[in-house]
Write a protein that holds these residues in place. Structure first.
Motif, PDB file in Angstrom:
ATOM      1  N   TYR A  69       0.859  -1.185   0.000  1.00  0.00           N
ATOM      2  CA  TYR A  69       0.000   0.000   0.000  1.00  0.00           C
ATOM      3  C   TYR A  69       0.895   1.234   0.000  1.00  0.00           C
ATOM      4  O   TYR A  69       1.951   1.233   0.624  1.00  0.00           O
ATOM      5  CB  TYR A  69      -0.857  -0.025   1.271  1.00  0.00           C
ATOM      6  CG  TYR A  69      -1.889   1.056   1.409  1.00  0.00           C
ATOM      7  CD1 TYR A  69      -3.102   0.963   0.747  1.00  0.00           C
ATOM      8  CD2 TYR A  69      -1.668   2.151   2.235  1.00  0.00           C
ATOM      9  CE1 TYR A  69      -4.073   1.946   0.903  1.00  0.00           C
ATOM     10  CE2 TYR A  69      -2.634   3.134   2.396  1.00  0.00           C
ATOM     11  CZ  TYR A  69      -3.837   3.023   1.734  1.00  0.00           C
ATOM     12  OH  TYR A  69      -4.796   3.985   1.887  1.00  0.00           O
TER      13      TYR A  69
ATOM     14  N   VAL B 193       0.623   5.706  -0.011  1.00  0.00           N
ATOM     15  CA  VAL B 193      -0.192   6.919   0.029  1.00  0.00           C
ATOM     16  C   VAL B 193       0.731   8.116   0.214  1.00  0.00           C
ATOM     17  O   VAL B 193       1.791   8.004   0.835  1.00  0.00           O
ATOM     18  CB  VAL B 193      -1.249   6.840   1.154  1.00  0.00           C
ATOM     19  CG1 VAL B 193      -0.611   6.814   2.522  1.00  0.00           C
ATOM     20  CG2 VAL B 193      -2.278   7.946   1.034  1.00  0.00           C
TER      21      VAL B 193
ATOM     22  N   GLU C 239      -8.479   4.577   6.410  1.00  0.00           N
ATOM     23  CA  GLU C 239      -8.428   4.244   4.979  1.00  0.00           C
ATOM     24  C   GLU C 239      -7.685   2.932   4.737  1.00  0.00           C
ATOM     25  O   GLU C 239      -8.079   2.141   3.880  1.00  0.00           O
ATOM     26  CB  GLU C 239      -7.789   5.379   4.182  1.00  0.00           C
ATOM     27  CG  GLU C 239      -8.609   6.655   4.192  1.00  0.00           C
ATOM     28  CD  GLU C 239     -10.039   6.442   3.717  1.00  0.00           C
ATOM     29  OE1 GLU C 239     -10.229   5.783   2.659  1.00  0.00           O
ATOM     30  OE2 GLU C 239     -10.973   6.915   4.387  1.00  0.00           O
ATOM     31  N   PHE C 240      -6.627   2.699   5.495  1.00  0.00           N
ATOM     32  CA  PHE C 240      -5.858   1.462   5.329  1.00  0.00           C
ATOM     33  C   PHE C 240      -6.702   0.250   5.701  1.00  0.00           C
ATOM     34  O   PHE C 240      -6.663  -0.774   5.013  1.00  0.00           O
ATOM     35  CB  PHE C 240      -4.571   1.514   6.163  1.00  0.00           C
ATOM     36  CG  PHE C 240      -3.702   0.310   5.959  1.00  0.00           C
ATOM     37  CD1 PHE C 240      -2.925   0.187   4.812  1.00  0.00           C
ATOM     38  CD2 PHE C 240      -3.655  -0.709   6.896  1.00  0.00           C
ATOM     39  CE1 PHE C 240      -2.125  -0.933   4.602  1.00  0.00           C
ATOM     40  CE2 PHE C 240      -2.865  -1.827   6.703  1.00  0.00           C
ATOM     41  CZ  PHE C 240      -2.096  -1.930   5.547  1.00  0.00           C
ATOM     42  N   GLU C 241      -7.479   0.341   6.766  1.00  0.00           N
ATOM     43  CA  GLU C 241      -8.339  -0.783   7.163  1.00  0.00           C
ATOM     44  C   GLU C 241      -9.343  -1.102   6.053  1.00  0.00           C
ATOM     45  O   GLU C 241      -9.593  -2.278   5.748  1.00  0.00           O
ATOM     46  CB  GLU C 241      -9.075  -0.477   8.461  1.00  0.00           C
ATOM     47  CG  GLU C 241      -9.970  -1.623   8.914  1.00  0.00           C
ATOM     48  CD  GLU C 241     -10.750  -1.315  10.168  1.00  0.00           C
ATOM     49  OE1 GLU C 241     -11.042  -2.272  10.905  1.00  0.00           O
ATOM     50  OE2 GLU C 241     -11.070  -0.141  10.417  1.00  0.00           O
ATOM     51  N   LYS C 242      -9.899  -0.091   5.421  1.00  0.00           N
ATOM     52  CA  LYS C 242     -10.825  -0.325   4.301  1.00  0.00           C
ATOM     53  C   LYS C 242     -10.121  -1.074   3.177  1.00  0.00           C
ATOM     54  O   LYS C 242     -10.685  -1.997   2.579  1.00  0.00           O
ATOM     55  CB  LYS C 242     -11.370   1.007   3.770  1.00  0.00           C
ATOM     56  CG  LYS C 242     -12.322   1.702   4.713  1.00  0.00           C
ATOM     57  CD  LYS C 242     -12.746   3.041   4.118  1.00  0.00           C
ATOM     58  CE  LYS C 242     -13.517   3.869   5.113  1.00  0.00           C
ATOM     59  NZ  LYS C 242     -13.820   5.219   4.587  1.00  0.00           N
ATOM     60  N   TYR C 243      -8.895  -0.664   2.881  1.00  0.00           N
ATOM     61  CA  TYR C 243      -8.119  -1.320   1.833  1.00  0.00           C
ATOM     62  C   TYR C 243      -7.856  -2.783   2.195  1.00  0.00           C
ATOM     63  O   TYR C 243      -8.032  -3.678   1.363  1.00  0.00           O
ATOM     64  CB  TYR C 243      -6.806  -0.576   1.610  1.00  0.00           C
ATOM     65  CG  TYR C 243      -5.938  -1.182   0.542  1.00  0.00           C
ATOM     66  CD1 TYR C 243      -6.242  -1.003  -0.801  1.00  0.00           C
ATOM     67  CD2 TYR C 243      -4.822  -1.936   0.875  1.00  0.00           C
ATOM     68  CE1 TYR C 243      -5.447  -1.570  -1.795  1.00  0.00           C
ATOM     69  CE2 TYR C 243      -4.029  -2.500  -0.106  1.00  0.00           C
ATOM     70  CZ  TYR C 243      -4.341  -2.316  -1.435  1.00  0.00           C
ATOM     71  OH  TYR C 243      -3.561  -2.876  -2.408  1.00  0.00           O
TER      72      TYR C 243
ATOM     73  N   ALA D 234     -10.738  -4.984   1.695  1.00  0.00           N
ATOM     74  CA  ALA D 234     -11.045  -5.202   0.276  1.00  0.00           C
ATOM     75  C   ALA D 234     -10.109  -6.208  -0.391  1.00  0.00           C
ATOM     76  O   ALA D 234     -10.473  -6.797  -1.404  1.00  0.00           O
ATOM     77  CB  ALA D 234     -11.001  -3.876  -0.472  1.00  0.00           C
ATOM     78  N   VAL D 235      -8.913  -6.405   0.162  1.00  0.00           N
ATOM     79  CA  VAL D 235      -7.914  -7.260  -0.505  1.00  0.00           C
ATOM     80  C   VAL D 235      -7.383  -8.370   0.409  1.00  0.00           C
ATOM     81  O   VAL D 235      -6.244  -8.803   0.254  1.00  0.00           O
ATOM     82  CB  VAL D 235      -6.742  -6.421  -1.057  1.00  0.00           C
ATOM     83  CG1 VAL D 235      -7.209  -5.452  -2.111  1.00  0.00           C
ATOM     84  CG2 VAL D 235      -5.994  -5.720   0.061  1.00  0.00           C
TER      85      VAL D 235
END
Length: 146
Positions: free
Chosen positions: A75, A77, A128-132, A135-136
């Protein structure tokens, strides 16, 4: 004089962190030195003469004594000042004498939840990282789990 000659070119810096999940589903966290409750990923700033992977290996070992091998970028950002690169990795060595809730020279090292990370200095990043991650999750198989 051109437009760019009048502007100060701001140097973009790199920082790295390790996303490591233990067998209880908790995440390895390291506190800020001046606040044992302000948790984030083990990691830090890249030195000028290092690759991102070398910076990750050095920072994680300095902060936790854990030996990282085969780091893989997971990841990235940009926050306006830093490119923050989060890696997953295989772990070659976790010291048996590492007491995760003891204070060391960099801060407290312990297993934490995403909620604890989200309460820290970089809380919005961790949201935001937890959402990512959610998702993956399939991509995480065989990495950073002990």
């Amino acid at each position: 004089m051109g437009f760019l000659a009048n502007k100060q070119m701001k140097e973009i810096k790199d920082a790295v962190g390790l996303f490591m999940v233990g067998n209880q589903g908790k995440i390895l966290g390291v506190s800020r030195k001046n606040n044992p409750d302000d948790m984030g990923f083990p990691g830090g700033k890249r030195e000028d003469d290092e690759t991102l992977e070398e910076a990750l290996i050095r920072e994680v070992e300095e902060e936790t004594k854990i030996i990282v091998v085969e780091p893989r970028l997971f990841y990235k950002v940009f926050d306006g000042e830093y490119n923050f690169h989060v890696f997953i990795a295989k772990i070659d060595y976790i010291p048996g004498d590492l007491l995760f809730e003891d204070q060391n020279e960099t801060g407290v090292v312990k297993w934490v939840t995403f909620d604890e990370l989200k309460n820290g200095t970089f809380g919005s990043f961790h949201v935001e990282f937890e959402k990512y991650v959610n998702a993956v999750q399939a991509e995480l198989k065989n990495y950073s789990f002990i």
